[in-house]
Design an enzyme around this catalytic site. Structure first.
Site, PDB file in Angstrom:
ATOM      1  N   GLU A 105      10.204   0.630  10.455  1.00  0.00           N
ATOM      2  CA  GLU A 105      11.329   1.789  10.495  1.00  0.00           C
ATOM      3  C   GLU A 105      10.377   3.308  10.587  1.00  0.00           C
ATOM      4  O   GLU A 105       9.690   3.552   9.780  1.00  0.00           O
ATOM      5  CB  GLU A 105      11.938   1.721   9.092  1.00  0.00           C
ATOM      6  CG  GLU A 105      13.111   2.388   9.095  1.00  0.00           C
ATOM      7  CD  GLU A 105      12.755   3.771   8.257  1.00  0.00           C
ATOM      8  OE1 GLU A 105      12.862   4.873   9.106  1.00  0.00           O
ATOM      9  OE2 GLU A 105      12.747   3.825   7.274  1.00  0.00           O
ATOM     10  N   GLY A 146       7.139   4.714   8.453  1.00  0.00           N
ATOM     11  CA  GLY A 146       6.076   5.795   8.555  1.00  0.00           C
ATOM     12  C   GLY A 146       6.409   6.423  10.129  1.00  0.00           C
ATOM     13  O   GLY A 146       7.494   6.153  10.751  1.00  0.00           O
ATOM     14  N   SER A 147       5.435   6.939  10.370  1.00  0.00           N
ATOM     15  CA  SER A 147       5.293   7.730  11.767  1.00  0.00           C
ATOM     16  C   SER A 147       5.366   6.744  12.868  1.00  0.00           C
ATOM     17  O   SER A 147       4.791   5.719  12.890  1.00  0.00           O
ATOM     18  CB  SER A 147       4.209   8.548  11.956  1.00  0.00           C
ATOM     19  OG  SER A 147       2.935   7.712  12.162  1.00  0.00           O
ATOM     20  N   THR A 148       6.234   7.174  13.851  1.00  0.00           N
ATOM     21  CA  THR A 148       6.242   6.374  15.342  1.00  0.00           C
ATOM     22  C   THR A 148       4.685   5.871  15.683  1.00  0.00           C
ATOM     23  O   THR A 148       4.349   4.908  16.500  1.00  0.00           O
ATOM     24  CB  THR A 148       6.930   7.079  16.340  1.00  0.00           C
ATOM     25  OG1 THR A 148       8.341   7.125  15.944  1.00  0.00           O
ATOM     26  CG2 THR A 148       7.120   6.446  17.642  1.00  0.00           C
ATOM     27  N   GLY A 159       3.103   3.347  13.893  1.00  0.00           N
ATOM     28  CA  GLY A 159       3.824   2.157  14.152  1.00  0.00           C
ATOM     29  C   GLY A 159       3.546   1.454  15.298  1.00  0.00           C
ATOM     30  O   GLY A 159       3.533   0.120  15.431  1.00  0.00           O
ATOM     31  N   GLU A 163      10.075  15.399  16.087  1.00  0.00           N
ATOM     32  CA  GLU A 163      10.301  15.081  14.898  1.00  0.00           C
ATOM     33  C   GLU A 163       9.684  16.121  13.912  1.00  0.00           C
ATOM     34  O   GLU A 163       8.413  16.010  13.798  1.00  0.00           O
ATOM     35  CB  GLU A 163      10.137  13.723  14.080  1.00  0.00           C
ATOM     36  CG  GLU A 163      10.673  13.458  12.494  1.00  0.00           C
ATOM     37  CD  GLU A 163      10.276  12.106  12.254  1.00  0.00           C
ATOM     38  OE1 GLU A 163      11.221  11.652  11.563  1.00  0.00           O
ATOM     39  OE2 GLU A 163       9.185  11.411  12.330  1.00  0.00           O
ATOM     40  N   CYS A 203      13.588  10.357   7.398  1.00  0.00           N
ATOM     41  CA  CYS A 203      13.312   9.884   8.784  1.00  0.00           C
ATOM     42  C   CYS A 203      14.693  10.069   9.529  1.00  0.00           C
ATOM     43  O   CYS A 203      14.804   9.995  10.551  1.00  0.00           O
ATOM     44  CB  CYS A 203      13.028   8.561   8.804  1.00  0.00           C
ATOM     45  SG  CYS A 203      13.628   7.449   7.620  1.00  0.00           S
ATOM     46  N   LYS A 255       0.797  -1.285   0.157  1.00  0.00           N
ATOM     47  CA  LYS A 255      -0.036  -0.099   0.045  1.00  0.00           C
ATOM     48  C   LYS A 255       0.951   1.166   0.207  1.00  0.00           C
ATOM     49  O   LYS A 255       1.646   1.707   0.982  1.00  0.00           O
ATOM     50  CB  LYS A 255      -0.854   0.006   1.058  1.00  0.00           C
ATOM     51  CG  LYS A 255      -1.861   1.071   0.942  1.00  0.00           C
ATOM     52  CD  LYS A 255      -2.421   1.649   2.439  1.00  0.00           C
ATOM     53  CE  LYS A 255      -1.765   2.446   2.966  1.00  0.00           C
ATOM     54  NZ  LYS A 255      -2.024   3.807   2.445  1.00  0.00           N
TER      55      LYS A 255
END
Length: 498
Positions: A271, A249-251, A254, A402, A305, A197
């Site tokens: 990641e 992607g974003s924490t 995740g 971030e 990132c 995706k």
């Protein structure tokens, strides 16, 4: 430097006497269709519920194309197609799978100009980056993992490692085609099939890659592409037919995925975010370090990132170094991403621009000093001038969160121990950089940094043979290199078991 209107320099002085004429790359090399479907079982198809969404050029806000929006039913179709294809694909000798990967790599090279322009239009990053960085690395990853396909028993993962099955992969918008290559190449080399995706703001290069797969003669169902929003990603992660989940992607997302996968048999690699520290010691070569800092935070508009978004500069050289850095920032050219002279392109979306603006305002409100070179932003599109903050402490939000934009926070240190302590004082642990002429100092400091990748006198140098990944809230698992195969393989089972 003076500049042409199409690619505005951040410097308003024009004192050097040099002028930059526009050097636009032609849009005619890429043919974007008015609409695209999902790519399932080797064919482009409409979404089951008929939903579509538009993908927009960040530099101009023009609609590039209309794309079918995948839902849970479409994800189910794609997973079933991948499951059906897995039996034959995994049974192929590694040397046969390698032939397909080699073909894909060669086709990407042949179509690299077309794909670079497409990526720049859909993402907003400068053509110099897509042409000279992204596309060569995309092809290199497929070449590299093609070489591993018939050597898996020598990867150090057991005498006869076996593929997991169907890999569900969710990728971000900052490096759409490169993140696709990072995930699909090792998965296919290991004998898995894939449902991927792409991000909703950058679906086009993944759909063009689907055409590359057809051009290479890849068997139906081995790669499936399902553009969509977060609901499609969640449906893919949760699907019981998926054996392996890979997410970049974003924490926050995740963490949600980790909770969903917990307690299941699915393997997971994440990641996630980063807040990389770039440490400049007093003996660092100033001009070289300045270039590294610029590459570290302003490459791809800071939407990286592993960006070096925290500059830790030794107190004794702070003034000299910041003067040199500001001079360099004043020569950066911001503007049309298709202009080969452009250094700073467009922010990927209005949503991301709003986040960057909000965090920059927070930095000012908390007392940090904001500076940007003189810079006229285009009237249409999503733009943010290169920015640095001084007077930053570890308590500032901009030193902790971030930002994912062209914003650099500057902190100081006196001793190597203080530099290490400040660099490690983060919930993230993805990347770091060290600038010094003393190799012993670099090695000693690098050994103490809790970061998955540490660069020495350079930054943002990536290679398909080297593993990449993080610690702490930057995720776990590695992509790239021999290590990148481990996430897609299981140790060999006793004879007769599967």
């Amino acid at each position: 430097m003076a500049s042409a209107p199409a690619s505005a320099s951040a410097s308003a002085s024009g004192s050097s006497g040099f002028a930059y004429a526009p050097a636009p790359e032609s849009r005619s090399v890429v043919d974007i269709a008015p609409s695209y479907g999902l790519f399932i079982d080797g064919e482009f198809t409409d979404a089951a519920d008929g939903r579509v969404f538009k993908t927009v050029s960040p530099a101009t806000e023009e609609v590039l194309s209309e794309v079918a929006r995948a839902g849970a039913e479409d994800v189910d179709r794609a997973v079933r197609a991948a499951r059906k294809a897995f039996a034959k694909w995994s049974a192929l000798p590694g040397s046969e799978r390698a032939k397909y990967l080699f073909r894909i790599a060669r086709i990407i090279q042949e179509r690299s100009r077309e794909l670079a322009v497409l990526e720049t239009l859909d993402n907003g990053k400068p053509i110099r980056e897509t042409r000279d960085h992204d596309l060569p690395l995309v092809a290199a990853h497929f070449f590299y993992y093609a070489g591993w396909a018939d050597k898996l028993s020598h990867a150090g993962l057991g005498p006869d490692p076996r593929p997991l099955g169907v890999a569900g992969q969710v990728i971000p918008w900052n490096f759409p085609l490169l993140m696709l290559a990072w995930k699909i190449a090792p998965a296919l080399a290991a004998g898995n099939t894939v449902v991927l995706k792409p991000a909703e703001t950058t679906p086009l290069s993944a759909l063009f890659f689907a055409d590359v797969c057809r051009q290479a003669g890849l068997p139906r169902g081995v790669v499936n592409i399902v553009p969509g929003y977060g609901d499609a990603g969640a449906a893919l992660v949760e699907h019981e037919g998926v054996d392996k989940v890979a997410f970049t992607g974003s924490t926050a997302v995740g963490k949600a995925i980790a909770r969903q996968v917990a307690g299941t048999r699915k393997k997971l690699t994440l990641e996630l975010g980063g807040k990389g520290a770039n440490i400049v010691f007093d003996d660092a070569p100033v001009d070289q370090a300045v270039e590294g800092i610029v590459t570290g935070i302003f490459f791809n508009q800071g939407q990286v990132c592993c960006a070096g978004s925290r500059l830790l500069v030794q107190e004794s050289v702070q003034e000299e170094f910041l003067d040199a850095l500001k001079r360099r920032l004043s020569t950066l050219r911001l503007g049309d991403p298709l202009d080969k002279n452009t250094d700073i392109g467009a922010i990927n979306s209005a949503e991301q621009l709003a986040r960057i603006e909000a965090l920059a305002e927070t930095g000012e409100a908390e007392g940090a000093e904001r500076w940007s070179p003189a810079c006229e932003l285009p009237s249409t599109g999503y733009w943010f001038a290169p920015t640095l903050f001084t007077g930053v402490t570890q308590a500032h939000t901009i030193a902790r969160d971030e930002i994912f934009g062209p914003v650099l926070s500057v902190l100081t240190f006196r001793t190597p121990a203080e530099a290490v302590a400040k660099a490690n004082n983060s919930q993230y642990g993805l990347s770091a950089g060290i600038w010094s002429e003393k190799g012993s100092r670099i090695l000693a400091v690098a050994d103490k940094l809790r970061a998955g990748v540490v660069w020495a006198n350079t930054f943002n140098k990536l290679d398909p043979t080297s593993p990449f990944g993080g610690y702490k809230e930057s995720g776990y698992g590695r992509e790239g290199g021999r290590h990148g195969l481990e996430a897609y393989l299981a140790p060999s089972s006793p004879e007769g078991e599967r």
